[in-house]
Design an enzyme around this catalytic site. Sequence first.
Site, PDB file in Angstrom:
ATOM      1  N   GLU A   1      -8.835  -7.005  12.205  1.00 45.20           N
ATOM      2  CA  GLU A   1      -9.225  -6.872  13.608  1.00 45.20           C
ATOM      3  C   GLU A   1     -10.741  -6.836  13.590  1.00 45.20           C
ATOM      4  OE1 GLU A   1     -10.764  -4.973  16.427  1.00 45.20           O
ATOM      5  OE2 GLU A   1      -9.355  -3.317  16.120  1.00 45.20           O
TER       6      GLU A   1
ATOM      7  N   CYS B   1     -14.800  -2.574  19.850  1.00 53.77           N
ATOM      8  CA  CYS B   1     -14.413  -3.959  19.576  1.00 53.77           C
ATOM      9  C   CYS B   1     -13.883  -4.637  20.841  1.00 53.77           C
ATOM     10  CB  CYS B   1     -13.378  -4.000  18.469  1.00 53.77           C
ATOM     11  SG  CYS B   1     -12.040  -2.845  18.716  1.00 53.77           S
TER      12      CYS B   1
END
Length: 682
Positions: free
Chosen positions: A256, A295
């Site tokens: 990720e 993120c």
Amino acid sequence: MEPLRSYVGGRWQLPTDEGSALYDASTGREVARLSTAGIDRAAALDHGRRVGGPALRELTFHQRAALLKSLASHLREHREELYELSARAGATRADSKFDVDGGIGVLFTYSSRARRELPNTTVYPEGPAEPLGKQGTFLGQHLASPLHGVAVQINAFNFPVWGPLEKLAPAFVAGVPTLIKPAEQTAYLTHRLVELVVDSGLLPEGSVQLLCGNAGDLLEHLTEQDLLSFTGSAATARRLRAHDTVVRNAVRFNAEADSLNCSVLGPDATPDSAEFDLFVRQLVTEMTVKAGQKCTAVRRAFVPHNRIDEVTEAVRARLAEVRVGNPSDSRVTMGPLADLEQREEVRRSLKGLLEAGRLVHGDPWQPVDLVDADYQQGAFVPPMLLRCDDPELAQPHEIEAFGPVSTVMPYRDVEHAAELARRGGGSLVGSVVSADREFTGRLVLEAASHHGRMLVLNDTDSAESTGHGSPLPQLVHGGPGRAGGGEEMAGIRGVLHYMQRTAVQADPDTLTALTGQWVPGSGREVTEVHPFRKHLEELRVGDTVVGGPRTVTDEDVRHFAEFTGDTFYAHTDEEAARANPFFEGVVAHGYLVVALAAGLFVSPEPGPVLANYGLENLRFLTPVYPGDEITVTLTAKRVTPRHNADHGEVRWDADVTNQHGESVAKYDVLTLVAKRDSAEQR
Ligand code: NDP
């Protein structure tokens, strides 16, 4: 100050040197020291595989889920401590709730979903058995069983509590032990978290270990049964994915990475509309929560070309209200970046972005106007808004400044907006803020290929919306391409990531024995005692009751039609029913068949069966005409004792047949059945 210890091989181990210092993001004072000198990583993995794995595999899904719930409650009691430490890493109280409460929330969610959606066994039969032969003696069944390795997690600095917990929860439910490697900058927070986990004494030894410091030769010791989950930069993700051992052993790898998430304002929004306000507020929130070190933060804001001045001005006005400073001060609404290195990184990235746009708010090279002027040595920056009038330029779609930075850009129409959204090369999340359903529908469909998650925000859902930046344990978190190409959480799908799916081909009785779940075609036993008179512990899969035959009469159908009001022509009008291509005349209601079947299999007196809570997979296969005789065969298919409850669930296979032996209806009956012990206690 002693360096942080690692929890490996069943004990806390102190590194053999004094390590390097970690600093408070606001004050610049030393908070902890970090080193992994002398920590044997191969031995840690071995301990996980030899001790943690077998201990976890002994437990059923429900037992593991119950431990997760207890752990979540234990951590919740110690939240304050974690909040306080978070402030050292630059997190405001609101930021640390995101991290700490968010992480604890994932444990609760996984615990409850596992108990609701997984059987109380150690193996998960996925989907129904697939018939592979005409006689029904050869079937295939997918089985998921836990991998025999260690789930190694390499985490980013920005979510030192949520990061480890969101990966631990599905691995633990699956029955796979975890080794946590936190990022350097905030390792002291993850260290405290693991101390709380270990001190709770709740989890089996070896199921959670902590390597505090760099990864060193950790990856070289990974086997084909281990997993590697990574959160961090795209560059590190590339390096890990291509690591020799990871490639050679086909280690299951999930990444990720940073992504250039977007938010799109619809063409319907005017400055006085709810959607305009939602867009502006969400953008400012995404820029400032965790000082933009998220993120999922919005990096690219796309607005209709005729609204760019108004949007820029509205965002600028809101950003002017952000109060930057040491997060221990309750007046502060945005803390510093994680450290001075991260501030340099943000400044470097900003230079790249400035080749395409201009700053309309905030300047990271000027002293920041702090709530408390004492902290100028901290890693502070102001929130920074850029405006780029040419969205075709490459920089805003390629450079991620991992801080409170966003770029506003104009678009022409829905195709253009979707094309710009896709220019991110794969994102974790994208938002569309609009009440125009045609616009949102087209944008979502045209941009979905490049997104792991998409949020449609408008006046209808805003009060309940969980927001652009919040990954949810129920939903996929991850994205294609630049976002790492991975998937995390997503409910039980996340658990299956830690398991091996095996297609077992066998006869029905073998499959029933393997899965603990009755498979059609395997043996049934019509027991002397009616299965409804048996407590949960006494019931065996395959226990069967046969009821009937019973003739369905004209009068039954007429009465049911009048009584319920369901006078649909196929049940009441002979001529019209005959004209229907599927029927030869009036047919019995499907619900009548199901109701009559219940009357045939029931054992009416009070007993262990507490309730019928539903039917699943109901199919009416053959019409039932007045004069037909129906028989029902009810077989215990799955028995699921509920942990910490005095009852459990029993799923029954119901097969209603006619006088020719044809199935007229098939379905699963779901009941709650008492445990014997509970009856004795009462
Ligand atoms: P990194 O990718 O450098 O580090 C993330 C994790 O990977 C850390 O635990 C780090 O350990 C570890 N790591 C780094 N190199 C290796 C290696 N060769 N072998 C094994 N483990 C390794 O990211 P940073 O945290 O330094 O952040 C840099 C940038 O990444 C940010 O500026 C941002 O752009 C992006 N980022 C993206 C995040 C996301 O959620 N998608 C989160 C955080 C950052 P160690 O700390 O010990 O070096």
